[in-house]
Structure formats: structure tokens, C-alpha cells
Design an enzyme around this catalytic site. Structure first.
Site, PDB file in Angstrom:
ATOM      1  N   SER A  58       4.166 -31.615  44.963  1.00 18.63           N
ATOM      2  CA  SER A  58       2.706 -31.698  44.887  1.00 18.63           C
ATOM      3  C   SER A  58       2.148 -30.352  44.449  1.00 18.63           C
ATOM      4  O   SER A  58       2.722 -29.300  44.772  1.00 18.63           O
ATOM      5  CB  SER A  58       2.121 -32.063  46.257  1.00 18.63           C
ATOM      6  N   TYR A 107       1.696 -30.934  55.282  1.00 23.48           N
ATOM      7  CA  TYR A 107       1.971 -31.518  53.966  1.00 23.48           C
ATOM      8  C   TYR A 107       2.304 -30.428  52.950  1.00 23.48           C
ATOM      9  O   TYR A 107       3.293 -30.544  52.207  1.00 23.48           O
ATOM     10  CB  TYR A 107       0.763 -32.332  53.498  1.00 23.48           C
ATOM     11  N   LYS A 146       5.883 -29.949  50.935  1.00 22.38           N
ATOM     12  CA  LYS A 146       5.981 -29.986  49.474  1.00 22.38           C
ATOM     13  C   LYS A 146       6.379 -28.626  48.899  1.00 22.38           C
ATOM     14  O   LYS A 146       7.076 -28.550  47.877  1.00 22.38           O
ATOM     15  CB  LYS A 146       4.671 -30.468  48.869  1.00 22.38           C
TER      16      LYS A 146
END
Length: 244
Positions: free
Chosen positions: A139, A152, A156
């Protein structure tokens, strides 16, 4: 020769778009997700019409035993694995102080450990054949960070670092490892996240729109194909200009 391709998280969103791309080229697909919807039948018909094949394996990539089942299915059915698309992932938007140990473990477990589990399982065969492509979906937030997305972003960012390290290690063995780091893409995952999915966020994107799953699938297809033959350890970020 038809390629044998594993795609994780293929039940919806980017993973489903990737599966559709490869089904249209007549490849031999082994698709993973925790559950599949009505689109599964559509993928089967598309693959059949193009001379391909599809197998579905339900499971959680954070579980080593589920990944073993997935890889065994591919090997038993086709005898090899040519491409792995590590796409399975979950999103968490929560203030860092409110993020529990369970929240952290779940996000890291699926996004980062799940990527490791799949990569670790397919690498021996690819190294032995001196051929293979691994595309890890990370991401842009793993590159730039974002408030209330600590778990998150960490997961990533870990995928990005993992991609670079493994790519350096296995490229001499003919295995090419790269990552696609999408910006905000219009999937169910994004639509349920009111922090990012709104008009204000859209207007902050230089292209003034969210990306579409097939735009990411196109990049995955490129990296898995002839055009990606000199790509090693690269983090390609289709993001509409949100990270320049």
C-alpha cells in the site's frame, strides 16, 4: 505454456480483479479467500471460455496450515506454481491508543505474516525450477504513513521491506519478487472506511478520483508477464498522485 497462478484474497476487490485478468488469458488459477461470492462462478466460466482452469481454496493466510493446503492444491493439480499474488489483507482505522493487542495481531497476522507464509511456502519450488514471480500487494500507506492507521501502515511497510530483502536473495535463482503499492482504490474495503472514502479525500487526489481495482490488476499482470522480466524488488505505486 499456461501459467499456474495463486491469488490470495481473490473473493473481491483487487484480488477478484486480478483473478479476472488472469482468467481472461487462459491461465490455471488457484484462488484463495476466506469465502467466495457469486463472482466465483463468473470466473470459472471466463476461464473455461479462454481454455483455463480455476480451483477455489478457502482459508486464512495467517494460518500456516491453511497456506499449506492452498499450495498443496496447486501442486497436486498442476505440479508447479509459476506466479504468486499475495493480495489478502485487512484494513484497520483506529487511533493508536485505542488499538488493542488483538487488533494489532490480526492486522499484522493477515497482511504481513500471511504474505510471509505464502511466499515461504512457494519459494522452494520456484528456486528449484529457477523460475517464478511473486507480487506482493502492499500500500502507498506503507510508504507515507497515515494517522489512525498505525497497524495497517506497519503491516504494509513490512511487506515492502520483505519484498526488497527477499528479492535480493532470490533473484540470482531466477525468482522475481516485486510489490504493487496501491493508493486509494474503490473497493468494499475502502467504501466502509469513512475516514478515506469521502468527497474531501477524493478532491485531495491529484486525479480527483479513486482508483479502480482493474487498474491495480493491470500492474500485477504486467509484473507477472514478459514486461516484468527485469523488475526486481520494485515497489510500484499506482496512486493517482497521492504519493509523489
Amino acid at each position: 505454456m499456461k501459467r499456474v497462478i495463486i491469488v490470495t484474497g481473490a473473493g473481491r476487490g483487487i484480488g477478484l480483479a486480478v483473478a479476472r485478468r488472469f482468467a481472461a488469458t487462459g491461465d490455471l488459477l488457484v484462488l484463495n479467500d476466506r469465502q467466495f461470492g457469486d463472482e466465483a462462478a463468473e470466473i470459472v466460466e471466463q476461464a473455461k471460455s479462454c481454455g483455463g482452469d480455476v480451483a477455489f481454496v478457502t482459508g486464512d493466510v495467517s494460518r500456516v496450515e491453511d497456506v499449506a493446503t492452498l499450495v498443496t492444491m496447486a501442486m497436486d493439480r498442476h505440479g508447479r506454481i509459476d506466479v504468486l499474488v499475495n493480495n489478502a489483507g485487512v484494513l484497520l482505522s483506529k487511533a493508536t491508543v485505542d488499538t488493542s493487542a488483538e487488533d494489532w495481531a490480526r492486522v499484522i497476522g493477515i497482511n504481513l505474516t500471511g504474505t510471509w507464509n505464502c511466499l515461504h511456502a512457494v519459494l522452494p519450488g520456484m528456486i528449484a525450477r529457477r523460475s517464478g514471480r511473486i507480487i506482493n500487494v502492499s500500500s502507498e500507506l506503507g510508504l507515507i504513513g497515515f494517522a489512525t492507521y498505525a497497524a495497517y501502515c506497519a503491516s504494509k511497510g513490512g511487506v515492502i521491506a520483505l519484498t526488497k530483502a527477499v528479492a535480493k536473495e532470490v533473484a540470482p535463482h531466477g525468482v522475481l519478487v516485486n510489490s504493487v503499492a496501491p493508493g486509494p482504490i474503490e473497493t468494499d474495503m475502502l467504501k466502509y472506511d469513512t475516514v478515506e472514502y469521502n468527497d474531501e479525500t477524493r478532491e485531495q487526489i491529484p486525479l480527483r478520483r479513486f482508483g479502480q481495482p482493474d487498474e491495480i490488476a493491470a500492474m500485477v499482470e504486467f509484473l507477472a508477464g514478459p514486461g516484468g522480466s527485469y523488475m526486481v524488488g520494485q515497489i510500484v505505486s499506482p496512486n493517482g498522485g497521492t504519493a509523489i
